[in-house]
Design a protein around this motif. Structure first.
Motif, PDB file in Angstrom:
ATOM      1  N   ASN A 141       0.837  -1.197   0.000  1.00 45.29           N
ATOM      2  CA  ASN A 141       0.000   0.000   0.000  1.00 45.29           C
ATOM      3  C   ASN A 141       0.868   1.242   0.000  1.00 45.29           C
ATOM      4  O   ASN A 141       2.053   1.197   0.362  1.00 45.29           O
ATOM      5  N   ILE A 154      -4.066   5.908   3.404  1.00 48.67           N
ATOM      6  CA  ILE A 154      -3.862   5.039   2.248  1.00 48.67           C
ATOM      7  C   ILE A 154      -4.507   5.648   1.008  1.00 48.67           C
ATOM      8  O   ILE A 154      -5.674   6.048   1.034  1.00 48.67           O
ATOM      9  N   GLN A 157      -3.590   0.586  -2.943  1.00 48.90           N
ATOM     10  CA  GLN A 157      -3.185  -0.659  -2.294  1.00 48.90           C
ATOM     11  C   GLN A 157      -3.340  -1.803  -3.264  1.00 48.90           C
ATOM     12  O   GLN A 157      -4.024  -1.718  -4.279  1.00 48.90           O
ATOM     13  N   LEU A 165      -7.661  -2.547   5.512  1.00 43.35           N
ATOM     14  CA  LEU A 165      -7.756  -1.155   5.046  1.00 43.35           C
ATOM     15  C   LEU A 165      -8.450  -0.284   6.082  1.00 43.35           C
ATOM     16  O   LEU A 165      -8.077   0.881   6.266  1.00 43.35           O
TER      17      LEU A 165
END
Length: 264
Positions: A141, A154, A157, A165
């Motif tokens: 990621n 993030i 990814q 996540l």
């Protein structure tokens, strides 16, 4: 006058004209090819054209090559042109005045300027892609620093499902219990060979999340801006304990350095 030079992995021909030298390149400008090509270009300090119309892949190494050659030619009072490629990082060099001309592929329809945030997302996406190629890792990621909250978020990814996540959606830059948080705090790469026995994770909620995600090894590298400020992070993950060799560490460091030169 025209001639060819021997560069492993790519085809190069040179046409020397009275007013400029044109270097025609065909193939993939990966890191090995760039190193060899850079040696061939080290003596050119006049008006120079790099014809990339037959280049199938540029990547970070190719962009770094163009930037270095542009500096070399400009320092000697010359000018650099790049032909036949539509690459966002080369467009950035052009827009910042470091390339005299950049001729893009016909019909690209791409604007020459992008919002800084969109550009940074693209930088980190390409950095992650490069890191995954270097390591062969199946998961990874990339994160950008949110300046308001001073946390990493993030942006792209590969290989993870929602629980991972959700847990790592926002990571404080002084947080412990994560490789990316530790790397952000130290402003240095963090390599974990086995999550289960690493003191960074033992007894932390992150350890359970990584176990469920099938992660046993992780490498997190901070991306620092030209001013030395933390701008983002990319991490690669393996499902088995992994020894991060000196060669892989050098390659990943190169990716982080290249991304830092491009990020704003």
């Amino acid at each position: 006058m025209a001639w060819s030079v021997s560069v492993p992995g790519i085809e190069v021909s040179v046409a020397a004209q009275p007013e400029r030298t044109i270097v025609h390149v065909a193939g993939r400008l990966d890191q090995d090819a760039v190193v060899a090509l850079r040696q061939q270009l080290s003596d050119h300090d006049r008006c120079l054209v790099l014809d990339f119309s037959k280049v199938s892949f540029v990547g970070f190494a190719g962009v770094a090559l163009v930037e270095a050659v542009a500096e070399q030619v400009r320092a000697a009072g010359g000018e650099l042109e790049v032909w036949g490629v539509d690459d966002p990082w080369l467009r950035h060099l052009h827009d910042s005045g470091r390339l005299r001309a950049l001729c893009r592929s016909a019909g690209s329809g791409v604007e020459t300027t992008d919002p800084a945030q969109s550009r940074n997302r693209l930088v980190m996406r390409e950095a992650l892609a490069a890191a995954l190629r270097v390591t062969g890792a199946p998961m990874g990621n990339a994160q950008l620093l949110d300046s308001a909250s001073r946390s990493l978020r993030i942006t792209t990814q590969r290989g993870f499902h929602q629980p991972f996540l959700d847990f790592f959606r926002r990571v404080e830059t002084t947080a412990h219990g994560s490789a990316c948080g530790a790397a952000a705090e130290r402003r240095d790469a963090v390599y974990v060979e086995d999550v289960r026995v690493c003191e960074l994770f033992v007894g932390t909620p992150a350890a359970e999340v990584l176990e469920e995600a099938g992660v046993r090894a992780v490498a997190s590298l901070p991306v620092l801006s030209a001013a030395g400020d933390l701008a983002g992070m990319f991490s690669t993950h393996f499902a088995r304990p992994t020894v991060w060799t000196p060669e892989v560490r050098r390659e990943l460091a190169y990716v982080a350095e290249a991304a830092g030169r491009l990020i704003r």
